[in-house]
Scaffold this active site. Structure first.
Site, PDB file in Angstrom:
ATOM      1  N   SER A 198       0.833  -1.200   0.000  1.00 34.83           N
ATOM      2  CA  SER A 198       0.000   0.000   0.000  1.00 34.83           C
ATOM      3  C   SER A 198       0.872   1.255   0.000  1.00 34.83           C
ATOM      4  O   SER A 198       1.788   1.388   0.814  1.00 34.83           O
ATOM      5  CB  SER A 198      -0.886  -0.014   1.250  1.00 34.83           C
ATOM      6  OG  SER A 198      -1.624   1.173   1.328  1.00 34.83           O
ATOM      7  N   CYS A 323      -7.936   0.817  13.466  1.00 30.53           N
ATOM      8  CA  CYS A 323      -9.242   0.200  13.253  1.00 30.53           C
ATOM      9  C   CYS A 323      -9.926  -0.124  14.577  1.00 30.53           C
ATOM     10  O   CYS A 323     -11.133  -0.144  14.667  1.00 30.53           O
ATOM     11  CB  CYS A 323      -9.091  -1.090  12.464  1.00 30.53           C
ATOM     12  SG  CYS A 323      -7.821  -0.987  11.223  1.00 30.53           S
TER      13      CYS A 323
HETATM   14  C1  LIG Z   1      -2.314  -0.397   6.625  1.00 27.57           C
HETATM   15  C2  LIG Z   1      -2.304  -1.868   6.504  1.00 27.57           C
HETATM   16  C3  LIG Z   1      -3.221  -2.538   5.679  1.00 27.57           C
HETATM   17  C4  LIG Z   1      -4.323  -1.815   4.954  1.00 27.57           C
HETATM   18  O1  LIG Z   1      -3.835  -0.995   3.923  1.00 27.57           O
HETATM   19  P1  LIG Z   1      -4.800   0.152   3.317  1.00 27.57           P
HETATM   20  O2  LIG Z   1      -4.047   0.643   2.122  1.00 27.57           O
HETATM   21  O3  LIG Z   1      -4.931   1.182   4.379  1.00 27.57           O
HETATM   22  O4  LIG Z   1      -6.070  -0.513   2.953  1.00 27.57           O
HETATM   23  C5  LIG Z   1      -3.133  -3.903   5.570  1.00 27.57           C
HETATM   24  N1  LIG Z   1      -2.188  -4.602   6.224  1.00 27.57           N
HETATM   25  C6  LIG Z   1      -1.289  -4.002   7.016  1.00 27.57           C
HETATM   26  C7  LIG Z   1      -0.251  -4.817   7.699  1.00 27.57           C
HETATM   27  C8  LIG Z   1      -1.318  -2.617   7.192  1.00 27.57           C
HETATM   28  O5  LIG Z   1      -0.439  -2.033   7.996  1.00 27.57           O
END
Ligand SMILES: *Cc1c(COP(=O)(O)O)cnc(C)c1O
Length: 394
Positions: A198, A323
């Site tokens: 991401s 979250c």
């Molecule tokens: C932030 C995160 C996600 C989610 O990513 P987004 O782009 O915010 O949907 C998934 N897994 C981990 C380990 C993260 O830190």
């Protein structure tokens, strides 16, 4: 302001903002259009795909752009589940401290008739490869283990797990959202079959990410519609975001070793400083740990109050995952490594970024010490502990 919440999101780099602005100003055509202006956007898109693939040791065709880490996790797991069911294999192995994008997808699959094995995470915050090996069955269709945990920063033995999965011919998905851009990640060396990343976790924009899928591993769309992304992910691509993601990733990787050296020194100073607080403990292994992650439990206080008082002092931190903040449940990650409820409630995550200075680190240590001691001053739990009515755990 001292920003120590880079595991939640990072600030976009200047170079990424510039790439994004340029793409919005000049290459704003639809990459699926056939005229030159559309094709120009298509070129920007494919160039970004090439650059991203190169960084993780993949081929461009193996990269599918998504709206971020959550979508990539959902698609990787759902795809493997569908492919598994076609061969009569409906067993998935994961760990108890994965991100909710993984755990909640697995919960749904369980309700749909899949069998899920969640491996224990040990007190050091690490999954044991031999336990992965022991859990693999004839009907296992996927192993999904995160590269680095988003709360406690522990780095999993991905290469060893990758080797086991390859030997046993089970597809291996890795949520590498906290790892990509921060520590070396290579899908060949690590023997990874599917990988989620991401952009906003490595100084790129929010709402954009990618899924790597090894050639030969089937990928099914989550979103139906047009034929974008070779039919694997419908919807007009977020060209400016994708271009900026490529810039941010290259930049992070080019400065990885110097950034990591600085972060590690700052992290270890923070850990030493916070260890001076009585009845406090570091969560997760001190060595197999992201260079920028510090996570502590302080007995006798509430993490929420700690965060609010740190905010008053201009320090941005977190108490577990974004979250779950706002709910009173303690972090599933801290419970998974064996912290009891009361202790897990008093947690603090500091995820520092490259720009952090020694003076800021000292200010964080001073502030946390003062705030913890202030909060303990009127905590009934702390009073009971001090009076010997309850035993200290830490
Ligand atoms: C932030 C995160 C996600 C989610 O990513 P987004 O782009 O915010 O949907 C998934 N897994 C981990 C380990 C993260 O830190």
């Amino acid at each position: 302001m001292i920003y120590a919440d880079n595991a939640a999101t990072t600030r976009m780099s200047e170079a990424a903002i510039q790439t994004m602005t340029e793409a919005m100003q000049s290459s704003w055509g639809n990459p699926s259009s056939l005229y030159a202006h559309g094709q120009e956007a298509k070129e920007v898109l494919e160039e970004a795909r090439n650059r991203i693939a190169k960084v993780i040791g993949a081929e461009p065709k193996e990269i599918t752009f998504t709206s971020g880490g959550s979508e990539a996790d959902n698609q990787a797991i759902r795809s493997a589940a569908v492919a598994g069911a076609r061969k009569g294999r409906k067993h998935i192995i994961s760990s108890a401290f994965e991100h909710h994008a993984v755990l909640h997808t697995l919960d749904k699959l369980q309700k749909e008739g899949y069998e899920i094995t969640l491996l224990d995470v040990h007190e050091d915050g690490l999954v044991r490869p031999e336990e992965v090996a022991a859990a693999i069955r004839e009907d296992t269709c996927l192993v999904t283990i995160m590269y680095a945990n988003n709360e406690i920063g522990t780095i999993q033995p991905i290469r060893e797990i990758g080797r086991i999965c390859r030997q046993r011919k089970v597809p291996f998905h890795v949520d590498a959202v906290q790892a990509v851009g921060h520590i070396p990640v290579n899908v060949e060396e690590d023997q990874i079959d599917l990988l989620s990343a991401s952009a906003h976790k490595f100084h790129g924009p929010k709402g954009v990410g990618f899924l790597y899928v090894r050639k030969g591993i089937p990928l099914f769309p989550l979103i139906e519609g047009g034929a974008q992304e070779r039919g694997k992910r419908a919807g007009t691509e977020n060209v400016p975001g994708i271009a900026a993601m490529a810039t941010a990733l290259e930049e992070s990787v080019n400065h990885m070793s110097e950034n990591a050296a600085h972060l590690q020194a700052m992290r270890d100073r923070l850990i030493d400083g916070l260890r001076e607080i009585p009845h406090a403990a570091l969560n997760g292994d001190a060595v197999h740990r992201l260079p920028g992650n510090v996570n502590f439990c302080f007995e006798g206080i509430e993490g929420e109050s700690l965060l609010l008082l740190l905010d008053d002092r201009g320090i941005c931190a977190s108490s577990g995952s974004a979250c779950t903040s706002g709910s009173l449940d303690p972090s599933h990650v801290l419970l998974a490594i064996g912290r009891v409820h009361d202790v897990a409630h008093g947690s603090l995550r500091l995820s520092i970024g490259e720009e952090i200075t020694e003076a800021e680190v000292e200010e964080i240590i001073r502030s946390v010490k003062e705030v913890v001691s202030y909060l303990r001053g009127f905590s009934p739990i702390w009073r009971d502990l001090m009076a010997g009515k309850k035993p200290f755990i830490l």
